[in-house]
Design a protein around this motif. Sequence first.
Motif, PDB file in Angstrom:
ATOM      1  N   PHE A  23     -16.452  -5.884   2.281  1.00 47.11           N
ATOM      2  CA  PHE A  23     -16.628  -7.331   2.054  1.00 47.11           C
ATOM      3  C   PHE A  23     -17.119  -8.096   3.272  1.00 47.11           C
ATOM      4  O   PHE A  23     -17.221  -9.324   3.233  1.00 47.11           O
ATOM      5  N   ARG A  36       0.842  -1.206   0.000  1.00 43.92           N
ATOM      6  CA  ARG A  36       0.000   0.000   0.000  1.00 43.92           C
ATOM      7  C   ARG A  36       0.863   1.237   0.000  1.00 43.92           C
ATOM      8  O   ARG A  36       1.877   1.281   0.694  1.00 43.92           O
ATOM      9  N   PHE A  59     -11.074 -13.004   8.799  1.00 45.49           N
ATOM     10  CA  PHE A  59     -10.300 -11.961   9.475  1.00 45.49           C
ATOM     11  C   PHE A  59      -9.009 -11.721   8.711  1.00 45.49           C
ATOM     12  O   PHE A  59      -8.572 -12.562   7.928  1.00 45.49           O
TER      13      PHE A  59
HETATM   14  N1  PHE Z   1      -8.629  -6.968   4.382  1.00 42.39           N
HETATM   15  C1  PHE Z   1      -8.863  -6.143   5.541  1.00 42.39           C
HETATM   16  C2  PHE Z   1      -7.704  -5.140   5.674  1.00 42.39           C
HETATM   17  O1  PHE Z   1      -6.696  -5.314   5.036  1.00 42.39           O
HETATM   18  C3  PHE Z   1      -8.950  -6.960   6.797  1.00 42.39           C
HETATM   19  C4  PHE Z   1     -10.142  -7.895   6.804  1.00 42.39           C
HETATM   20  C5  PHE Z   1     -10.005  -9.205   6.378  1.00 42.39           C
HETATM   21  C6  PHE Z   1     -11.381  -7.452   7.235  1.00 42.39           C
HETATM   22  C7  PHE Z   1     -11.099 -10.063   6.399  1.00 42.39           C
HETATM   23  C8  PHE Z   1     -12.467  -8.279   7.252  1.00 42.39           C
HETATM   24  C9  PHE Z   1     -12.317  -9.598   6.833  1.00 42.39           C
HETATM   25  O2  PHE Z   1      -7.769  -4.166   6.405  1.00 42.39           O
END
Ligand code: PHE
Length: 408
Positions: A220, A134, A262
């Motif tokens: 999501f 990022r 997560f």
């Molecule tokens: N992808 C999100 C982030 O990078 C983290 C996330 C993963 C949130 C899975 C919800 C479910 O901040």
Amino acid sequence: PEANTVCVLGKEYKRDDMTNVTPSLLEKVGRELHNTKDHPINLLKKLIVHHFHKTYINTAGNPLFTSIENIPPVVTTEQNFDSLCVAKDHISRSRSDSYYINSETMLRTHTSAHQRDFIKMGLDRFLVTGDVYRRDEIDSTHYPVFHQMEGVRVYLKQNLLPRSKTMFEDGEETDEKQSRHTLETSKALELELKTTLERLVKYIFGEETQTRWNSCYFPFTHPSFELEILFRGEWVEMLGSGIMRQEILDDAGASFKTGWAFGLGLDRLSMLLFSIPDIRLLWSKDERFIDQFKHITLPMLTKENLNKKDLSFKPFSTFLPRCEDVAFWITPEFNENDFHELVRATCGDIVEKVELIDSFENSKTGKVSRCYRLVYRSMDRAVTKDEVDELHSKLRENIEKLLPVELR
Ligand code: PHE
């Protein structure tokens, strides 16, 4: 390689007007700190995978979670955004926030980019660890590359709810649930998710660790939750999570299942665990860094031992910082991430921090001036005044040439 292509992990890609990956960033692609033996990020990954493998087993004693650790970071924009219901105009898609190889291909901004694909392959429980990219500011806890572990668990109705309940309905979305989930479904998933993650935290940081859940937003998941832990008196964000959008499961051919996910950041957590003061150390190739972790074994990392043994990183030397300021008049096209990027591209890791120290508007001309302070310091060697002078004047040149600003 020709100038109209860009080479990433041995493959040539056509450049186009979205391309914004730089050579200094591409040097990091393929380092795979999460797969580097003895590296703190590798140790933390192994610790978490070990916990999942020993805690969630089938009747034959075999692990239920599959751990996927070697998926390259080059993904399509469809995987990174569309597959996750990220709106076409969401800011995370902009060239100033993400790294594009070209308009169709990018460096993943999160490991969530792989959720749909592994569910489609039939996995019900999995962990995906990888490097993510990022565009960001520069300081001791931010770096344009970091590491995440994604966890996903999807359920058939019989594994989530009692016989008498239903998993789906044709209802309304509320703060507590998605339109197609019953309230029981949403609450059961939330409970499973929170129990699993609290158990993980207590395994890593100790049974007495305090945690708190905040509600938050991701395109999501809904509802979405963020987990914080109290570590040495400070609340630290540990992960984002939530109930997976049912559209993702539809797309994966698993409409009849529901699930949670997560995403956990490994860099800052490993810094906490090993008392590493600056994120750039994670990227150091100095052997005095990695050598300090060679003696650490998994049992030493578990809660009982964490407090007894001193696992702290010992700074191998400290060098004085050298500060230089740069001031310029900005135009509306000026974007701060572009400036940070240019600093990295020109000076590399030697710049530890870029700080806005002054900003004012000239009342006659309406022009806005900004002054930034750059802290030059290496984590593993002394940097000379001549070297800083040369880098700083090179930086001034590049600013003049490449940014929509006027040097003062
Ligand atoms: N992808 C999100 C982030 O990078 C983290 C996330 C993963 C949130 C899975 C919800 C479910 O901040």
